[in-house]
Enzyme design. Structure first.
Site, PDB file in Angstrom:
ATOM      1  N   HIS A  60      40.910  49.112  34.410  1.00 45.17           N
ATOM      2  CA  HIS A  60      42.298  49.035  33.948  1.00 45.17           C
ATOM      3  C   HIS A  60      43.225  49.062  35.157  1.00 45.17           C
ATOM      4  CE1 HIS A  60      46.009  49.889  31.764  1.00 45.17           C
ATOM      5  NE2 HIS A  60      45.361  49.474  30.699  1.00 45.17           N
TER       6      HIS A  60
ATOM      7  N   ASP B 176      39.848  48.374  24.845  1.00 46.22           N
ATOM      8  CA  ASP B 176      39.131  47.267  24.193  1.00 46.22           C
ATOM      9  C   ASP B 176      37.635  47.491  24.055  1.00 46.22           C
ATOM     10  OD1 ASP B 176      41.449  45.320  25.969  1.00 46.22           O
ATOM     11  OD2 ASP B 176      41.364  45.499  23.785  1.00 46.22           O
TER      12      ASP B 176
HETATM   13  C1  SDX Z   1      44.302  45.619  28.389  1.00 52.82           C
HETATM   14  O1  SDX Z   1      47.990  46.680  31.485  1.00 52.82           O
HETATM   15  C2  SDX Z   1      47.761  47.216  30.305  1.00 52.82           C
HETATM   16  O2  SDX Z   1      48.300  48.228  29.932  1.00 52.82           O
HETATM   17  C3  SDX Z   1      46.799  46.414  29.423  1.00 52.82           C
HETATM   18  C4  SDX Z   1      46.344  47.082  28.135  1.00 52.82           C
HETATM   19  C5  SDX Z   1      47.473  47.235  27.135  1.00 52.82           C
HETATM   20  O3  SDX Z   1      47.404  48.143  26.291  1.00 52.82           O
HETATM   21  O4  SDX Z   1      48.395  46.373  27.137  1.00 52.82           O
HETATM   22  O5  SDX Z   1      45.798  48.373  28.425  1.00 52.82           O
HETATM   23  C6  SDX Z   1      45.274  46.244  27.434  1.00 52.82           C
HETATM   24  O6  SDX Z   1      44.528  44.524  28.813  1.00 52.82           O
HETATM   25  C7  SDX Z   1      43.102  46.419  28.819  1.00 52.82           C
HETATM   26  C8  SDX Z   1      42.215  45.669  29.868  1.00 52.82           C
HETATM   27  C9  SDX Z   1      41.292  44.712  29.122  1.00 52.82           C
HETATM   28  N1  SDX Z   1      40.568  43.830  30.083  1.00 52.82           N
HETATM   29  C10 SDX Z   1      39.250  43.962  30.302  1.00 52.82           C
HETATM   30  O7  SDX Z   1      38.541  44.846  29.800  1.00 52.82           O
HETATM   31  C11 SDX Z   1      38.662  42.895  31.236  1.00 52.82           C
HETATM   32  C12 SDX Z   1      37.725  43.544  32.274  1.00 52.82           C
HETATM   33  N2  SDX Z   1      38.557  44.326  33.191  1.00 52.82           N
HETATM   34  C13 SDX Z   1      38.991  43.674  34.401  1.00 52.82           C
HETATM   35  O8  SDX Z   1      39.101  42.317  34.418  1.00 52.82           O
HETATM   36  C14 SDX Z   1      40.011  44.482  35.204  1.00 52.82           C
HETATM   37  O9  SDX Z   1      39.558  45.776  35.238  1.00 52.82           O
HETATM   38  C15 SDX Z   1      41.460  44.450  34.761  1.00 52.82           C
HETATM   39  C16 SDX Z   1      41.973  43.059  34.612  1.00 52.82           C
HETATM   40  C17 SDX Z   1      41.641  45.194  33.477  1.00 52.82           C
HETATM   41  C18 SDX Z   1      42.275  45.172  35.830  1.00 52.82           C
HETATM   42  O10 SDX Z   1      42.179  44.403  36.986  1.00 52.82           O
HETATM   43  P1  SDX Z   1      42.940  44.826  38.360  1.00 52.82           P
HETATM   44  O11 SDX Z   1      43.748  46.041  38.168  1.00 52.82           O
HETATM   45  O12 SDX Z   1      43.632  43.598  38.875  1.00 52.82           O
HETATM   46  O13 SDX Z   1      41.767  45.261  39.305  1.00 52.82           O
HETATM   47  P2  SDX Z   1      40.925  44.286  40.204  1.00 52.82           P
HETATM   48  O14 SDX Z   1      40.589  43.039  39.438  1.00 52.82           O
HETATM   49  O15 SDX Z   1      41.620  44.138  41.518  1.00 52.82           O
HETATM   50  O16 SDX Z   1      39.555  45.128  40.386  1.00 52.82           O
HETATM   51  C19 SDX Z   1      39.437  46.115  41.414  1.00 52.82           C
HETATM   52  C20 SDX Z   1      37.948  46.105  41.759  1.00 52.82           C
HETATM   53  C21 SDX Z   1      37.425  44.715  42.141  1.00 52.82           C
HETATM   54  O17 SDX Z   1      36.287  44.917  42.976  1.00 52.82           O
HETATM   55  P3  SDX Z   1      36.518  44.837  44.626  1.00 52.82           P
HETATM   56  O18 SDX Z   1      37.153  43.485  44.911  1.00 52.82           O
HETATM   57  O19 SDX Z   1      37.404  46.007  44.983  1.00 52.82           O
HETATM   58  O20 SDX Z   1      35.108  44.964  45.183  1.00 52.82           O
HETATM   59  O21 SDX Z   1      37.172  46.496  40.606  1.00 52.82           O
HETATM   60  C22 SDX Z   1      36.348  45.402  40.208  1.00 52.82           C
HETATM   61  C23 SDX Z   1      36.920  44.154  40.846  1.00 52.82           C
HETATM   62  O22 SDX Z   1      35.903  43.186  41.027  1.00 52.82           O
HETATM   63  N3  SDX Z   1      36.428  45.344  38.724  1.00 52.82           N
HETATM   64  C24 SDX Z   1      35.384  45.090  37.928  1.00 52.82           C
HETATM   65  C25 SDX Z   1      35.891  45.198  36.622  1.00 52.82           C
HETATM   66  N4  SDX Z   1      37.203  45.494  36.662  1.00 52.82           N
HETATM   67  C26 SDX Z   1      37.521  45.579  37.974  1.00 52.82           C
HETATM   68  N5  SDX Z   1      34.093  44.790  38.187  1.00 52.82           N
HETATM   69  C27 SDX Z   1      33.290  44.581  37.105  1.00 52.82           C
HETATM   70  N6  SDX Z   1      33.696  44.684  35.816  1.00 52.82           N
HETATM   71  C28 SDX Z   1      34.988  44.983  35.539  1.00 52.82           C
HETATM   72  N7  SDX Z   1      35.401  45.069  34.268  1.00 52.82           N
END
Ligand code: SDX
Length: 428
Positions: free
Chosen positions: A307, A364
């Site tokens: 998140h 989710d």
């Molecule tokens: C919602 O913003 C809100 O409030 C949203 C929400 C709401 O109520 O409106 O809470 C609802 O959208 C919840 C999120 C639902 N999405 C998912 O479950 C999709 C999977 N999650 C990711 O795609 C990710 O965690 C996000 C999009 C939710 C957040 O992404 P960020 O904050 O941009 O973080 P990032 O992509 O920069 O990740 C940081 C690191 C990275 O690794 P490094 O480059 O540091 O090595 O964490 C890793 C990412 O690769 N990472 C994951 C991951 N989420 C982050 N690796 C594997 N699986 C994941 N799910």
């Protein structure tokens, strides 16, 4: 802490005022930055460190896993309130009195009729159309059937727009689902509650009296409350920025629905179920999917994990996880997908890759398990998220307009070609 921030650029130093919120959050107000520094701006992809507004609606603390709507904790609201009360509090600032709630619900019912010509738009969609695309189109179409922009400075006008969309949106949700199923498009009943009518419109079968399930009603109430608002997330920021051009409420909500559709945002609840199903089909091999999620060369992510703000457990996920247990038990359903989800969660919570990046289950991760137990098709999961988020979007749009915020128009740093002269096609 002093109430200014100092910035040094080359030999020049600048001071900017600090803004402090009621929960002691601090921001640097940089609205004079570009003028004071002869053109210097800030840049922050994804706005990870940038506030877009001051808001009095929802407070969350990602480190402590705190979420409050209008000061009330999500735990208390999920336990003690119903969705319509929470919607009222988000939109109008506090929980309603009994009379206010009764009038709100009665006005919503009076405004829940959708022009029958909207069904002609619905007819034009192929049954294969994704419900989020249909819902976004129908919501935008509401403008055509309810012309005249809302005068936000008139409380009466704003209230009328609120009860209109709160009344019509659940009808559009139910019609979107039933059209795909080839079922008749109907309405609720004057004698039923708001959430009960959603269930009736979605699940009533022809030639059968619909029997209301208190278990499903309570589960849906709780899920809608937990999704009702979440400060400046992607779709809410979309609603605010579209509304900042003074586009209408329905048009702004339609844009928010499109933003929510994305699998990184609200679309994740559908992606979680599809991921869990794939793991189940694959013999329940969670380790393979964990490896894929950690492999930088593999675009696969563990959906429902991570998140932008919560670097601890998403408080909503905790409540939904408990509710999933209760609903499945009450309905007498044993769903192997729930066991796979639990196994995946345990593995991730003990895996350095996830622990180091503070990746926990989000809202989710478990919600789809309840939606599925309720008989909601997986493609409708994100539509249910939108149904819950509606009052939050309305509240945020209303606040942005009442605060007379300027049109949203970010700056950029240009990285393209420097000036060059036109070349005729013969010379290219
Ligand atoms: C919602 O913003 C809100 O409030 C949203 C929400 C709401 O109520 O409106 O809470 C609802 O959208 C919840 C999120 C639902 N999405 C998912 O479950 C999709 C999977 N999650 C990711 O795609 C990710 O965690 C996000 C999009 C939710 C957040 O992404 P960020 O904050 O941009 O973080 P990032 O992509 O920069 O990740 C940081 C690191 C990275 O690794 P490094 O480059 O540091 O090595 O964490 C890793 C990412 O690769 N990472 C994951 C991951 N989420 C982050 N690796 C594997 N699986 C994941 N799910």
């Amino acid at each position: 802490m002093s109430d200014i921030a100092k910035l040094q650029i080359g030999d020049n130093s600048y001071e900017f005022p600090l803004v402090k919120g009621t929960e002691n959050e601090v921001a640097i107000n940089i609205k004079t930055l570009r003028g004071a520094t002869d053109g210097v701006i800030t840049i922050d992809p994804g706005f990870k460190n940038t506030g877009s507004c001051e808001s009095a609606i929802t407070f969350l603390d990602g480190e402590k896993g705190i979420l409050r709507y209008r000061g009330y904790s999500i735990e208390e609201l999920a336990e003690k309130a119903d969705f319509l009360e929470v919607a009222y509090a988000l939109i109008f600032g506090d929980l309603p009195s009994k009379e206010q709630l009764e009038k709100f619900h009665s006005d919503i019912k009076e405004n829940s009729v959708v022009d029958d010509d909207v069904k002609k738009i619905l007819d034009a969609f192929p049954k294969s159309a994704h419900p989020m695309g249909v819902l976004s189109s129908l919501t935008s179409a509401l403008t055509a059937f309810n012309p005249g922009s809302v005068n936000v400075d008139s409380e009466e006008d704003m209230y009328k727009s609120v009860v209109k969309i709160m009344g019509k949106f659940p009808v559009l949700v139910a019609w979107t689902m039933r059209k795909k199923q080839g079922l008749p498009l109907n309405y609720g009943s004057k004698s039923l509650g708001y959430v009960e009518n959603i269930l009736k419109m979605m699940f009533e079968q022809p030639n059968e009296d619909y029997v209301m399930s208190p278990i499903l009603k309570d589960a849906l109430d709780k899920l809608l409350i937990l999704h009702a608002d979440h400060e400046q997330n992607c779709s809410t920021s979309t609603v605010r920025i579209v509304g900042s051009s003074h586009a209408g409420l329905f048009a702004s909500l339609s844009a928010g629905i499109s933003a929510l559709w994305g699998p990184l945002h609200g679309g994740a609840n559908q992606a979680v179920l599809e991921m869990l199903e794939a793991i189940k089909e694959d013999g329940g091999d969670t380790k393979k999917y964990m490896a894929k999620a950690k492999d930088k060369n593999d675009p696969f992510r563990l959906m429902g994990f991570g998140h932008r703000v919560y670097k601890n457990f998403d408080p909503r996920a905790k409540i939904i996880k408990l509710a999933a247990d209760e609903v499945l038990k009450d309905l007498g359903i044993v769903d192997p997908i729930l066991e796979i989800a639990r196994g995946l969660e345990q593995e991730a919570l003990n895996d350095p890759y996830f622990v180091d990046r503070k990746l926990y289950p989000n809202v989710d991760f478990y919600s789809g398990i309840i939606y599925r137990a309720m008989g909601i098709p997986v493609e409708m999961f994100t539509v249910m998220f939108a149904l819950g988020r509606l009052p939050g979007w309305i509240a945020q749009w209303k606040e942005m307009r009442l605060n007379k915020e300027p049109i949203g128009r970010p700056r950029q740093i240009y990285t393209g070609e420097n000036h060059r002269n036109f070349k005729s096609i013969e010379k290219r």
